[in-house]
Design a protein around this motif. Structure first.
Motif, PDB file in Angstrom:
ATOM      1  N   ASP A  50      38.177  39.567  50.665  1.00 48.71           N
ATOM      2  CA  ASP A  50      38.024  40.841  49.963  1.00 48.71           C
ATOM      3  C   ASP A  50      37.350  40.652  48.614  1.00 48.71           C
ATOM      4  O   ASP A  50      37.049  39.542  48.189  1.00 48.71           O
ATOM      5  CB  ASP A  50      39.396  41.502  49.772  1.00 48.71           C
ATOM      6  CG  ASP A  50      40.027  41.900  51.090  1.00 48.71           C
ATOM      7  OD1 ASP A  50      39.290  42.415  51.954  1.00 48.71           O
ATOM      8  OD2 ASP A  50      41.239  41.689  51.252  1.00 48.71           O
ATOM      9  N   THR A  51      37.178  41.748  47.949  1.00 51.21           N
ATOM     10  CA  THR A  51      36.619  41.713  46.601  1.00 51.21           C
ATOM     11  C   THR A  51      37.696  41.310  45.595  1.00 51.21           C
ATOM     12  O   THR A  51      38.887  41.371  45.858  1.00 51.21           O
ATOM     13  CB  THR A  51      36.059  43.094  46.210  1.00 51.21           C
ATOM     14  OG1 THR A  51      37.107  44.072  46.334  1.00 51.21           O
ATOM     15  CG2 THR A  51      34.899  43.483  47.090  1.00 51.21           C
ATOM     16  N   GLY A  52      37.240  40.885  44.427  1.00 49.76           N
ATOM     17  CA  GLY A  52      38.139  40.587  43.323  1.00 49.76           C
ATOM     18  C   GLY A  52      37.786  41.442  42.122  1.00 49.76           C
ATOM     19  O   GLY A  52      36.812  42.216  42.145  1.00 49.76           O
ATOM     20  N   TYR A  53      38.594  41.300  41.066  1.00 48.50           N
ATOM     21  CA  TYR A  53      38.364  42.098  39.856  1.00 48.50           C
ATOM     22  C   TYR A  53      38.640  41.252  38.625  1.00 48.50           C
ATOM     23  O   TYR A  53      39.514  40.375  38.637  1.00 48.50           O
ATOM     24  CB  TYR A  53      39.281  43.329  39.825  1.00 48.50           C
ATOM     25  CG  TYR A  53      38.958  44.339  40.910  1.00 48.50           C
ATOM     26  CD1 TYR A  53      38.022  45.352  40.692  1.00 48.50           C
ATOM     27  CD2 TYR A  53      39.577  44.261  42.155  1.00 48.50           C
ATOM     28  CE1 TYR A  53      37.725  46.255  41.693  1.00 48.50           C
ATOM     29  CE2 TYR A  53      39.277  45.169  43.162  1.00 48.50           C
ATOM     30  CZ  TYR A  53      38.349  46.158  42.922  1.00 48.50           C
ATOM     31  OH  TYR A  53      38.043  47.052  43.924  1.00 48.50           O
ATOM     32  N   VAL A  54      37.897  41.546  37.555  1.00 43.97           N
ATOM     33  CA  VAL A  54      38.216  41.013  36.232  1.00 43.97           C
ATOM     34  C   VAL A  54      38.552  42.206  35.360  1.00 43.97           C
ATOM     35  O   VAL A  54      37.839  43.216  35.351  1.00 43.97           O
ATOM     36  CB  VAL A  54      37.042  40.183  35.647  1.00 43.97           C
ATOM     37  CG1 VAL A  54      35.744  40.980  35.567  1.00 43.97           C
ATOM     38  CG2 VAL A  54      37.416  39.630  34.275  1.00 43.97           C
ATOM     39  N   VAL A  55      39.677  42.099  34.632  1.00 49.50           N
ATOM     40  CA  VAL A  55      40.191  43.218  33.845  1.00 49.50           C
ATOM     41  C   VAL A  55      40.484  42.728  32.429  1.00 49.50           C
ATOM     42  O   VAL A  55      41.182  41.722  32.245  1.00 49.50           O
ATOM     43  CB  VAL A  55      41.477  43.810  34.465  1.00 49.50           C
ATOM     44  CG1 VAL A  55      41.905  45.063  33.710  1.00 49.50           C
ATOM     45  CG2 VAL A  55      41.272  44.119  35.942  1.00 49.50           C
ATOM     46  N   SER A  56      39.956  43.430  31.435  1.00 46.46           N
ATOM     47  CA  SER A  56      40.164  43.068  30.032  1.00 46.46           C
ATOM     48  C   SER A  56      41.137  44.048  29.381  1.00 46.46           C
ATOM     49  O   SER A  56      40.885  45.257  29.353  1.00 46.46           O
ATOM     50  CB  SER A  56      38.833  43.105  29.270  1.00 46.46           C
ATOM     51  OG  SER A  56      37.902  42.198  29.813  1.00 46.46           O
ATOM     52  N   ASP A  57      42.247  43.513  28.875  1.00 42.99           N
ATOM     53  CA  ASP A  57      43.251  44.338  28.188  1.00 42.99           C
ATOM     54  C   ASP A  57      43.681  45.551  29.015  1.00 42.99           C
ATOM     55  O   ASP A  57      43.865  46.650  28.494  1.00 42.99           O
ATOM     56  CB  ASP A  57      42.748  44.791  26.822  1.00 42.99           C
ATOM     57  CG  ASP A  57      42.780  43.680  25.791  1.00 42.99           C
ATOM     58  OD1 ASP A  57      43.461  42.660  26.026  1.00 42.99           O
ATOM     59  OD2 ASP A  57      42.132  43.832  24.733  1.00 42.99           O
ATOM     60  N   GLY A  58      43.789  45.366  30.319  1.00 43.42           N
ATOM     61  CA  GLY A  58      44.284  46.427  31.184  1.00 43.42           C
ATOM     62  C   GLY A  58      43.298  47.533  31.484  1.00 43.42           C
ATOM     63  O   GLY A  58      43.675  48.569  32.047  1.00 43.42           O
ATOM     64  N   ARG A  59      42.044  47.338  31.135  1.00 41.29           N
ATOM     65  CA  ARG A  59      41.039  48.368  31.372  1.00 41.29           C
ATOM     66  C   ARG A  59      39.683  47.703  31.639  1.00 41.29           C
ATOM     67  O   ARG A  59      39.593  46.486  31.663  1.00 41.29           O
ATOM     68  CB  ARG A  59      40.944  49.322  30.173  1.00 41.29           C
ATOM     69  CG  ARG A  59      40.478  48.637  28.895  1.00 41.29           C
ATOM     70  CD  ARG A  59      40.417  49.553  27.704  1.00 41.29           C
ATOM     71  NE  ARG A  59      39.557  50.688  27.908  1.00 41.29           N
ATOM     72  CZ  ARG A  59      38.234  50.669  27.804  1.00 41.29           C
ATOM     73  NH1 ARG A  59      37.619  49.551  27.505  1.00 41.29           N
ATOM     74  NH2 ARG A  59      37.533  51.757  27.987  1.00 41.29           N
ATOM     75  N   ALA A  60      38.670  48.528  31.794  1.00 41.95           N
ATOM     76  CA  ALA A  60      37.298  48.027  31.976  1.00 41.95           C
ATOM     77  C   ALA A  60      37.213  47.043  33.131  1.00 41.95           C
ATOM     78  O   ALA A  60      36.663  45.943  33.012  1.00 41.95           O
ATOM     79  CB  ALA A  60      36.773  47.392  30.684  1.00 41.95           C
ATOM     80  N   ALA A  61      37.789  47.416  34.291  1.00 40.36           N
ATOM     81  CA  ALA A  61      37.773  46.532  35.453  1.00 40.36           C
ATOM     82  C   ALA A  61      36.356  46.404  36.010  1.00 40.36           C
ATOM     83  O   ALA A  61      35.630  47.382  36.129  1.00 40.36           O
ATOM     84  CB  ALA A  61      38.712  47.069  36.535  1.00 40.36           C
TER      85      ALA A  61
ATOM     86  N   THR B 244      52.846  38.387  24.265  1.00 38.33           N
ATOM     87  CA  THR B 244      54.015  39.274  24.306  1.00 38.33           C
ATOM     88  C   THR B 244      53.793  40.480  25.208  1.00 38.33           C
ATOM     89  O   THR B 244      54.686  41.323  25.328  1.00 38.33           O
ATOM     90  CB  THR B 244      54.344  39.784  22.886  1.00 38.33           C
ATOM     91  OG1 THR B 244      53.209  40.502  22.373  1.00 38.33           O
ATOM     92  CG2 THR B 244      54.659  38.625  21.951  1.00 38.33           C
ATOM     93  N   ALA B 245      52.637  40.563  25.840  1.00 35.90           N
ATOM     94  CA  ALA B 245      52.304  41.733  26.647  1.00 35.90           C
ATOM     95  C   ALA B 245      52.386  41.390  28.142  1.00 35.90           C
ATOM     96  O   ALA B 245      53.416  40.971  28.639  1.00 35.90           O
ATOM     97  CB  ALA B 245      50.916  42.246  26.245  1.00 35.90           C
ATOM     98  N   TYR B 246      51.310  41.576  28.878  1.00 35.44           N
ATOM     99  CA  TYR B 246      51.289  41.355  30.328  1.00 35.44           C
ATOM    100  C   TYR B 246      51.749  39.937  30.675  1.00 35.44           C
ATOM    101  O   TYR B 246      52.475  39.703  31.652  1.00 35.44           O
ATOM    102  CB  TYR B 246      49.877  41.628  30.834  1.00 35.44           C
ATOM    103  CG  TYR B 246      49.721  41.820  32.322  1.00 35.44           C
ATOM    104  CD1 TYR B 246      50.793  41.771  33.200  1.00 35.44           C
ATOM    105  CD2 TYR B 246      48.448  42.047  32.858  1.00 35.44           C
ATOM    106  CE1 TYR B 246      50.616  41.949  34.568  1.00 35.44           C
ATOM    107  CE2 TYR B 246      48.266  42.234  34.226  1.00 35.44           C
ATOM    108  CZ  TYR B 246      49.361  42.178  35.072  1.00 35.44           C
ATOM    109  OH  TYR B 246      49.183  42.349  36.425  1.00 35.44           O
TER     110      TYR B 246
END
Length: 273
Positions: free
Chosen positions: A227-238, A179-181
């Motif tokens: 380029d670089t990539g990112y992993v993000v948990s619950d919209g934070r802690a990238a 129900t979020a992102y």
């Protein structure tokens, strides 16, 4: 017995309700810890939220964001979610019933019969690292979204190729996080009682529709690009990722433990209108 209270930061109503619950618990001979921000508002010493992992029960006062903040920090301590007048997916207890419901949970704890529900969390792992566990979703994405951004994605479910191509990223959500992102990215709503997860490509050039798969599935994503990539948990802690790289998303060993009454999922959906 020890109960921790975590209230929405800089919210007077949440702070006052925290004090009301605190006083009622102390009258019932229960030791109470307040998080540092809430304690400061009442001129008493508080505790870092991480220390509330030692509590028998944590009370979250605010919206789903406050509940998720508590969940990230209290380990397997059961969490009772109190809303501020708007029913949330994780906060079923209204402010008028908050004191009586907290005291009811305390009685159940004393009798050794506290019922809890478990909500899954997701964990992303790579070469020598793992993400913070996510109650809503794990997102893998490029340096930026939109034109000129994105990454090349090869997405496998339990070893079988599901999709490949260019996308802004990949989102893997729990039922709670559906129900979020996930929803804003066109993903499906998933009932919280469903033992499943959602795999959702984000703005894929030629991707597959979102997939609802078994909660025990192993999702493997190969990201590549200049380029670089990112992993993000619950919209934070990238976490920044050097590309190309392989990331695996699975269910974490430790679920969120939720105390108190269960929210009416369909009633809570009304807030999305």
């Amino acid at each position: 017995m020890l109960v921790g209270i975590i209230a929405k930061r800089d919210n007077r109503r949440a702070s006052f309700l925290a004090a009301e619950i605190r006083d009622s618990l102390r009258e019932a001979d229960v030791e109470v810890w307040l998080d540092e921000a809430t304690a400061d508002a009442h001129d008493e010493s508080g505790h870092p939220v991480e220390e509330m992992a030692d509590c028998d029960l944590a009370v979250s006062i605010g919206g789903d964001g406050t509940f998720l903040f508590a969940a990230r920090n209290v380990g397997d301590t059961p969490i009772l979610g109190v809303n501020l007048g708007e029913v949330g997916f994780l906060n079923a207890v209204g402010p008028e019933e908050a004191v009586s419901e907290v005291l009811s949970e305390v009685r159940a704890l004393r009798e050794g019969e506290l019922p809890v529900r478990e909500a899954p969390r997701l964990l992303a792992t790579g070469d020598g690292w793992e993400s913070e566990a996510a109650a809503n979703e794990v997102v893998l994405q490029g340096r930026q979204r939109g034109h000129g951004g994105g990454v090349d994605v090869e997405l496998r479910v339990d070893g079988s190729l599901f999709s490949s191509g260019r996308a802004d990223g990949v989102l893997v959500a729990t039922p709670t996080g559906s129900t979020a992102y996930n929803l804003s990215e066109g993903g499906p709503l998933v009932h919280p009682g469903s033992p499943s997860m959602v795999v959702n490509e984000m703005c894929a050039a030629e991707g597959m529709p979102p997939l609802v798969t078994d909660l025990d599935s192993e999702i493997t994503i190969r990201l590549s690009g200049p380029d670089t990539g990112y992993v993000v948990s619950d919209g934070r802690a990238a976490r920044e990722l050097d590309l190309p790289t392989m990331v695996t998303v699975t269910t974490a060993d430790d679920p969120v433990r939720i105390a108190g009454p269960e929210a009416d999922f369909f009633e809570a959906l009304n807030k999305l209108d």
